[in-house]
Scaffold this active site. Structure first.
Site, short mmCIF file in Angstrom:
data_model
loop_
_atom_site.label_atom_id
_atom_site.label_comp_id
_atom_site.label_asym_id
_atom_site.label_seq_id
_atom_site.Cartn_x
_atom_site.Cartn_y
_atom_site.Cartn_z
N GLY A 514 32.76 38.73 45.90
CA GLY A 514 34.05 38.34 46.33
C GLY A 514 34.83 39.82 46.45
O GLY A 514 34.66 41.01 45.65
N VAL A 515 35.59 39.94 47.51
CA VAL A 515 36.30 41.16 47.81
C VAL A 515 37.91 40.80 48.05
O VAL A 515 37.97 39.87 48.89
CB VAL A 515 35.55 41.93 49.24
CG1 VAL A 515 36.43 43.40 49.11
CG2 VAL A 515 34.64 42.31 48.78
N GLY A 516 38.74 41.58 47.50
CA GLY A 516 40.13 41.43 47.77
C GLY A 516 40.83 42.78 47.88
O GLY A 516 40.46 43.81 47.67
N GLY A 517 42.14 42.68 47.95
CA GLY A 517 43.07 43.86 47.84
C GLY A 517 42.86 44.72 46.67
O GLY A 517 43.04 45.99 46.61
N PHE A 518 42.72 44.13 45.42
CA PHE A 518 42.38 44.63 44.24
C PHE A 518 41.31 45.27 44.06
O PHE A 518 41.05 46.18 43.26
CB PHE A 518 42.57 43.41 43.17
CG PHE A 518 41.55 42.59 43.08
CD1 PHE A 518 42.01 41.26 43.91
CD2 PHE A 518 40.37 42.74 42.76
CE1 PHE A 518 41.18 40.26 44.07
CE2 PHE A 518 39.32 41.64 43.18
CZ PHE A 518 39.50 40.52 43.50
N GLY A 519 40.17 44.82 44.72
CA GLY A 519 38.79 45.54 44.54
C GLY A 519 37.84 44.54 44.87
O GLY A 519 37.96 43.74 45.65
N LYS A 520 36.69 44.51 44.16
CA LYS A 520 35.56 43.81 44.32
C LYS A 520 35.35 42.90 42.97
O LYS A 520 35.81 43.21 41.85
CB LYS A 520 34.30 44.54 44.67
CG LYS A 520 34.26 45.25 45.93
CD LYS A 520 32.99 46.25 46.19
CE LYS A 520 33.00 46.92 47.65
NZ LYS A 520 31.82 47.59 47.81
N ASP A 632 49.74 30.99 47.07
CA ASP A 632 48.62 31.20 47.94
C ASP A 632 47.79 30.15 47.88
O ASP A 632 46.49 30.32 47.67
CB ASP A 632 48.05 32.59 47.63
CG ASP A 632 47.07 33.17 48.70
OD1 ASP A 632 47.20 32.47 50.21
OD2 ASP A 632 46.30 33.94 48.76
#
Length: 850
Positions: A514-520, A632
């Site tokens: 998974g990848v998000g604004g925080f990192g991986k 969200d």
């Protein structure tokens, strides 16, 4: 009759052409319009048609009788304006005083170029320009090799007179080549704008005086004052603003094709020439178009800025075909911006205002970026048509340093101000030295240097700005060092960095799930096959820092069967790593569409819906004293364990709900397009009913097995919520049910389920049910399905009878001739107990978070 008709048609056509031409080239007529060519013996007419009065005709505005002029026969190099040929010189404080016919917004434009004078060397002039309560320039000087200087301000004048003071430094003098003091439309400056750091809404922008530092026509040539209704100049971004030219493509259309909306952008906001050109990505649709178009502008540190971005979709061939993200200094400005949804058409101008505070521009740079949205259905593309950067006056009442208009640049008060500034600077430096020393002691004590060098070169510790944004007054550790992990209560097991590095095979890219604004997020394995989900903060991105911190704070306090559980953390090498248990069946969305996983049965979908509803109900009522709003809710944030038990995840955007004496929380709009509560979007007022709306979209997504937004579909079907509600109003909801389950659903169960989803999607929050009511209705739908299966196993065509019953249910929401709510006994099991063994996250190929 025929000739008369032709004449009438000709006359109307001519009238339309005249009107349209006038509209295109219409110029704002200012109430106050003072244009002065200082030092000039005669009027000066510019190419744009404006006439600047000669200095002798303007001397009545001036407080001094001195007539000291400098003149040059040639325009300075790289300049075309004749205004720089002459200048007026002041060797003592002098004041221009203008009568204001209509108070309000005004442009103040000042022109400076050090011309030659036999007695005055203008390159050595040092002076201050100010009003009674605002400093425009402090100890300003124009050196010979720096060329001409153009200063533009947008100020709010509230009195009947405007005084412009030129105050030379002691033993120096002042000068000016030309002055513009002109009325401006008040609509140019908004009352509110989106705040980037910290996220929120900034009210009262209209009360600030501004200096325009950059005004750029992106993707197009310079726009001269002759082509702007407010005589503004728009520089081309080919002048070095764009620092990432690789991959950009200039797009332009005929300016006459631009159609301004009613109640939105106007030619006063920006002219047709700005909206008719843009920079876009070079190869839209290419899968590896994973970059952002970037513009960088130098600004003055220590000030907040109003940033206006101009957009106009001149690249799409159909609506809902362009989704992209907007970033400012690495912070998310807009996620999944869809211009055609906002403007309802193509080639329609739209602009967005942001405020960024001084702490976010400490390096003296503002970086604007646009890049592809992370929506899977979106074509990788992004555009920008124009941008403006405006400095906001500071608390000292200045647009140039910390000197107020009362400061005397050649007296005692100036010396005092300097001394105070030096004292503050010295104290700040001493504090920084102390903090650095303490951090070094911490590093030596922990032996972090050795651990850092043993890692791969790409594995870097978090930078100081990243860490400082996560610190709080409640997290002081030993030696004064702060960390969000210092208070370990509720955070579970403390993992060593080496443990997590080994578990992920040195954070190998193949372990990313998974990848998000925080990192991986990585899948890891420790201790004889125990699987983990490891969320590692990105040291190079500040986009998800606040979200990361919010998740830490919430998950350390929340425990529920239907919420993901935090089981540990890592507090080494300045890292921010959270550890969860592995969720074997991944996100709900992958079981509905877009994968090869087996389809869920109707009963499984009901049970999953009920589990997610329980989790949200707990958040709203038992998560804290004020409740917690998730903000969200979507199918990628509902995860399934090995038994398909649903758990709500990703609390990075969550907010504490309103207090008992409040009805809402005022906050910047965040969430995911397609799930976003329209009332929250309009009013920027968040309540738990915003989660209810999003959950209503999720319910239809579960029923129909299609995305909340699908731009590839016909326009009326793009938005799932709108499409499903339209079908429900017509009584034909069964037409859009997932074909894989449509023949297995008990009609009564379908009616009750759709009724629950429909209520969630009410336009106004007050008309929506609570999550407790939604949960009750879903439990009811499950009981009806179970009862139907026990009494009469469904035949293939049973679902055909649902249409008649759905229509009947619309006439009587509480019951009909087939059944009544009171006829069925329901036992609701909330399962609110604490569960510590909840797995989290499955391995998902190419899954990206928000």
């Amino acid at each position: 009759m025929g000739g008369g008709h032709k004449l009438t048609t000709y006359f109307l056509t001519l009238l339309f052409i005249i009107f349209y031409s006038h509209f295109i080239n219409a110029r704002f007529t200012p109430s106050d319009n003072y244009l002065i060519d200082c030092g000039s013996p005669q009027n000066t007419i510019l190419n744009d048609g404006r006439t600047f009065k000669s200095d002798p005709q303007s001397v009545s505005f001036l407080s001094t009788d001195q007539n000291i002029f400098a003149t040059s026969n040639s325009v300075p190099e790289n300049e075309t304006l004749p205004l720089y040929r002459t200048a007026r010189i002041f060797d003592s404080e002098s004041v221009y005083k203008f009568l204001v016919f209509q108070p309000g917004r005004h442009f103040l434009r000042l022109y400076f170029h050090p011309l030659h004078h036999p007695s005055y060397n203008l390159t050595t002039a040092v002076f201050t320009v100010k009003t009674e309560d605002l400093v425009f320039l402090h100890d300003f000087s124009a050196t010979e090799n720096s060329g001409s200087h153009f200063k533009e301000y947008l100020i709010n004048v509230t009195s009947d007179y405007f005084s412009l003071v030129f105050s030379p430094l002691k033993k120096s003098f002042a000068f000016v080549n030309a002055i513009e003091f002109v009325s401006a439309p008040d609509e140019l400056v908004p009352d509110s704008a989106t705040v980037l750091s910290p996220p929120g809404v900034f009210n009262g922008v209209s009360g600030y005086d501004l200096q325009i530092l950059h005004r750029v026509n992106v993707g197009g040539p310079m726009v001269s004052p002759a082509n702007d209704s407010l005589s503004r100049t728009w520089m081309s971004d080919s002048n070095g603003y764009m620092i990432f030219p690789k991959g950009d493509k200039v797009v332009s259309v005929d300016p006459s094709t631009i159609t301004y909306p009613v109640g939105g952008a106007t030619p006063v906001i920006a002219p047709h020439q700005v909206y008719s050109s843009a920079a876009s990505m070079e190869d839209p649709g290419v899968s590896n178009s994973n970059f952002n178009l970037t513009w960088e502008m130098n600004v003055d540190a220590g000030f907040s800025y109003l940033i206006r971005l101009h957009f106009c979709d001149i690249v799409s061939t159909s609506l809902n075909n362009l989704y992209f993200n907007v970033y400012v200094n690495g912070m998310m400005g807009v996620s999944g911006l869809d211009l055609s949804t906002i403007t309802s058409n193509l080639a329609v101008p739209y602009y967005k205002d942001f405020v960024i505070n001084a702490t976010a521009v400490s390096d003296g740079l503002i970086r604007v970026q646009v890049g592809p949205s992370d929506l899977e259905s979106a074509i990788p593309n992004a555009i920008l048509n124009g941008l403006e950067i405006m400095k906001m006056r500071n608390s000292a009442g200045s647009l140039d340093g910390l000197f107020s208009s009362g400061s005397n640049s050649h007296g005692v008060s100036h010396t005092k101000t300097i001394a105070e500034a030096i004292g503050v600077a010295a104290a700040t430096i001493a504090l920084l030295v102390l903090i650095i020393s303490l951090i070094r002691n911490k590093i030596k004590a922990k032996g972090w240097d050795q651990g850092r060098h043993s890692s791969k070169s790409w594995f870097l510790p978090l930078n100081a700005s990243y860490c400082s944004s996560l610190l709080s007054s409640k997290s002081k550790g030993k030696n004064g060092y702060s960390s969000v992990f210092t208070s370990k209560i509720g955070l579970g097991r403390s993992f060593t960095f080496n443990e997590l590095r080994d578990a992920t095979k040195n954070f190998d890219e193949s372990a990313v799930i998974g990848v998000g604004g925080f990192g991986k997020v990585y899948i890891g394995e420790i201790e004889a096959g125990t699987k983990l989900a490891i969320k590692r903060g990105n040291p190079r991105s500040s986009q998800g820092i606040n979200e990361f911190q919010t998740e830490i704070q919430l998950l350390s306090k929340l425990r529920h069967r239907h919420l993901v559980s935090l089981i540990g953390y890592c507090d080494e090498n300045m890292e921010m790593i959270l550890v969860y248990e592995y969720m074997a069946n991944g996100p709900l969305r992958d079981h509905l569409y877009g994968s090869t996983l087996p389809s869920l049965t109707w009963k499984q979908r009901l049970e999953i819906s009920i589990g997610a509803a329980r989790g949200l109900h707990y958040l709203h009522t038992g998560g804290s004293s004020h409740g917690i709003i998730h903000r969200d809710v979507k199918t990628t944030n509902i995860l399934l364990d090995e038994n398909l038990v649903a758990k709500v995840s990703d609390f990075g955007l969550s907010k504490t709900g309103p207090a008992l004496d409040q009805t809402h929380v005022s906050t910047a709009v965040k969430g995911s397009f397609g799930y976003l509560d329209p009332e929250y979007f309009r009013r920027q007022q968040l309540t738990e009913k915003s989660d209810v709306y999003s959950f209503g979209v999720v319910l239809f997504e579960i029923l129909c097995a299609r995305p909340a937004l699908d731009p590839a579909l016909p326009r009326e079907q793009v938005n799932l919520a709108e499409w499903a509600m339209a079908k429900q109003r017509k009584g034909v909801i069964e037409m859009i049910v997932d074909p894989k389950i449509v023949k297995t659903i008990c009609p009564e169960s379908l009616i009750k389920y759709v009724e629950a989803a429909e209520k969630c999607l009410a336009e106004y929050g007050v008309d929506r049910p609570s999550m407790g009511d939604v949960l009750w209705n879903l439990e009811f739908a499950l009981q009806l399905q179970d009862a139907s299966l026990q009494l009469d196993p469904p035949e293939e065509d049973d679902i055909c009878n649902a249409k008649t019953k759905i229509v009947a249910s619309q006439k009587s929401k509480k019951g009909d001739e087939t059944y009544n709510d009171s006829d069925v006994s329901i036992l609701i099991n909330d399962d609110s107990g604490v569960v510590t063994g909840s797995p989290l996250f499955s391995k998902i190929e190419d899954f990206e978070g928000r």
